[in-house]
Motif scaffolding. Sequence first.
Motif: not given
Length: 153
Positions: A27-52
């Motif tokens: 879970r910690q690894e996932v949270l770190i990846s989400l934190f690091k990757g959020y700035r690269h989220f381009r909204q080409e899909c829904s946020e939930a899809t990106w989180v998955y």
Amino acid sequence: MIERHEKIIFSVSFFYANNDIPYEDIRQEVLISLFKGYRHFRQECSEATWVYKVCINTCLFSLRRFSPKIKMLTLEDLPTIHFQDETDNEYKEKIEWLYALISQLKPMDKALILMWLDELSYEEIAFNMGIPRNTVASRLYRIKEKLSSRKEV
């Protein structure tokens, strides 16, 4: 964002956790990846899809990185689910049975069935997994056949 998608983060981390990689670590690894990757989220899909997609990719990467080899587990080695409410034994038995079967699936199959259980469309699953929609459909069909062929509790 973490609070909005807490269920996704929990379920993916929970089903990929094992003896080599405990739930809290993955879970910690996932949270770190989400934190690091959020700035690269381009909204080409829904946020939930990106989180998955981030959760599953992080879990699969963690399994490859931390697991020295694939291990076969017996049913007795699988973690059990404990319920607070002891009133519906039949429901609990079915949930435990389903959990045990899902835990035995290959990592990619586990990801597919978890997203399907969370009612994602085949298109969303295909996007998350980076595979064609028809491949998702055929794999899910085979996984459901495999699961339903097992004797139910």
